[in-house]
Scaffold this motif. Sequence first.
Motif, PDB file in Angstrom:
ATOM      1  N   TYR A  84      -7.391  -2.133  -4.103  1.00 54.17           N
ATOM      2  CA  TYR A  84      -7.160  -0.700  -2.875  1.00 54.17           C
ATOM      3  C   TYR A  84      -6.016  -0.307  -2.135  1.00 54.17           C
ATOM      4  O   TYR A  84      -6.451   0.556  -2.811  1.00 54.17           O
ATOM      5  CB  TYR A  84      -6.694  -2.444  -2.068  1.00 54.17           C
ATOM      6  CG  TYR A  84      -7.073  -1.936  -0.791  1.00 54.17           C
ATOM      7  CD1 TYR A  84      -8.179  -2.440  -0.051  1.00 54.17           C
ATOM      8  CD2 TYR A  84      -5.929  -1.212   0.627  1.00 54.17           C
ATOM      9  CE1 TYR A  84      -8.061  -1.904   0.479  1.00 54.17           C
ATOM     10  CE2 TYR A  84      -6.699  -1.206   1.450  1.00 54.17           C
ATOM     11  CZ  TYR A  84      -7.516  -1.722   2.097  1.00 54.17           C
ATOM     12  OH  TYR A  84      -7.926  -0.907   3.196  1.00 54.17           O
ATOM     13  N   SER A  85      -5.170  -0.271  -3.873  1.00 57.61           N
ATOM     14  CA  SER A  85      -4.234   1.214  -3.264  1.00 57.61           C
ATOM     15  C   SER A  85      -5.257   1.950  -4.485  1.00 57.61           C
ATOM     16  O   SER A  85      -4.937   3.501  -4.318  1.00 57.61           O
ATOM     17  CB  SER A  85      -2.895   0.094  -4.053  1.00 57.61           C
ATOM     18  OG  SER A  85      -2.374   0.198  -3.530  1.00 57.61           O
ATOM     19  N   VAL A  99      -7.871   3.700  -2.732  1.00 54.37           N
ATOM     20  CA  VAL A  99      -7.157   4.766  -1.317  1.00 54.37           C
ATOM     21  C   VAL A  99      -6.813   5.955  -2.345  1.00 54.37           C
ATOM     22  O   VAL A  99      -6.396   7.014  -2.116  1.00 54.37           O
ATOM     23  CB  VAL A  99      -6.062   4.202  -0.678  1.00 54.37           C
ATOM     24  CG1 VAL A  99      -5.532   5.312  -0.161  1.00 54.37           C
ATOM     25  CG2 VAL A  99      -6.419   2.779  -0.278  1.00 54.37           C
ATOM     26  N   LEU A 156       0.737  -1.470  -0.118  1.00 56.57           N
ATOM     27  CA  LEU A 156       0.193   0.275   0.372  1.00 56.57           C
ATOM     28  C   LEU A 156       0.862   1.442  -0.197  1.00 56.57           C
ATOM     29  O   LEU A 156       0.328   2.194  -0.757  1.00 56.57           O
ATOM     30  CB  LEU A 156      -0.959   0.080   0.808  1.00 56.57           C
ATOM     31  CG  LEU A 156      -2.013   1.576   1.275  1.00 56.57           C
ATOM     32  CD1 LEU A 156      -2.823   0.831  -0.073  1.00 56.57           C
ATOM     33  CD2 LEU A 156      -2.943   0.717   2.558  1.00 56.57           C
ATOM     34  N   ALA A 215      -6.947   2.210   6.629  1.00 57.52           N
ATOM     35  CA  ALA A 215      -6.465   1.201   4.767  1.00 57.52           C
ATOM     36  C   ALA A 215      -6.073   0.169   5.442  1.00 57.52           C
ATOM     37  O   ALA A 215      -6.181  -0.999   4.875  1.00 57.52           O
ATOM     38  CB  ALA A 215      -5.666   2.132   4.008  1.00 57.52           C
TER      39      ALA A 215
END
Length: 315
Positions: free
Chosen positions: A165-166, A169, A47, A193
């Motif tokens: 997912y990143s 974000v 991340l 996160a």
Amino acid sequence: FFFSSRRRHTRSLCDWSSDVCSSDLSLLARERGAALSICLLLAAGSLIYNTLPVLVDAAAQRLALGEDEVGYLGSSYLAGQTLLNLGGLCWLHRIAWTRALYAAFGVLVISMLACAFAGFAQLMALFFVAGAACGAILGIVFCLMGIARDPKMLYGIGILTHMCYSGVVVEIATGSVIPAWGMPGLSMLMAVAFLLLLPAVRGLAPSPAELPVQAAGPGGNTLHLASLAGLVAVLVYFIGQTMIWAFLMRAGSAAGFPAESTGRVIAIVLVASGFAALIPGMLGNRLGNAVRSEEHTSELQSHSDLVCRLLLEKK
């Protein structure tokens, strides 16, 4: 995944699975749950690197940093991650993995929260510590992938998971959080996160925590020359990519693009790269390892090349 003891660990994992559940359906459910946990943990370990352009740009705006200082922040993170990975030979088989994962998550959450009000020297230390925590997570994740039933497909799905997912974000950070709350808001978003991914550790218990502490046996931890060469190649590649990746938000600003637009482009490319990474796993053994390696290299290169073209070639 750097060790010649993979066969021993594979046998241990299979023995554990057969002892825990006699039903094939229950075993399949456990395997899928463990695979999901591995993919989510890969998202946690990747991340900070995936959001590095946003992190260093927000820090640069708050502290009025120059380009050199921005580069030092990225280098501090990679230094911490690299040292933990290089030291994997010493610690991966000596500690319980679930405990190490919980500790790494704790370090990451605290580090991200502390970044909100830290000065430049403190930020460098926090990035180094966060890089070490991410390195610990990634080392364990790739060891688990190496003993999976289908490592290639699991790796492809894992890349898809951590890229998507990143990307989410980054989109939330640049579109809503940073314009309203700046670096403190981004630090809180990153901490949340990581906390959302914390339950994934529980999906690995109890077997991953037991695997590392078994006796290694004769010749069990031999470092292969091919593995070492691969590690050096990955290190060289990421040194070059990070020289570009950490400065993408700055490059977009210099080209006259709003931060929200630059962040959206980065988010789109992250998600696109994740879907491209599924191709090698889907191909399996039909086209050979060499072809899969070339495709994966192409996907990695497009990760930064496409962003640079979108940002710097103004129509």
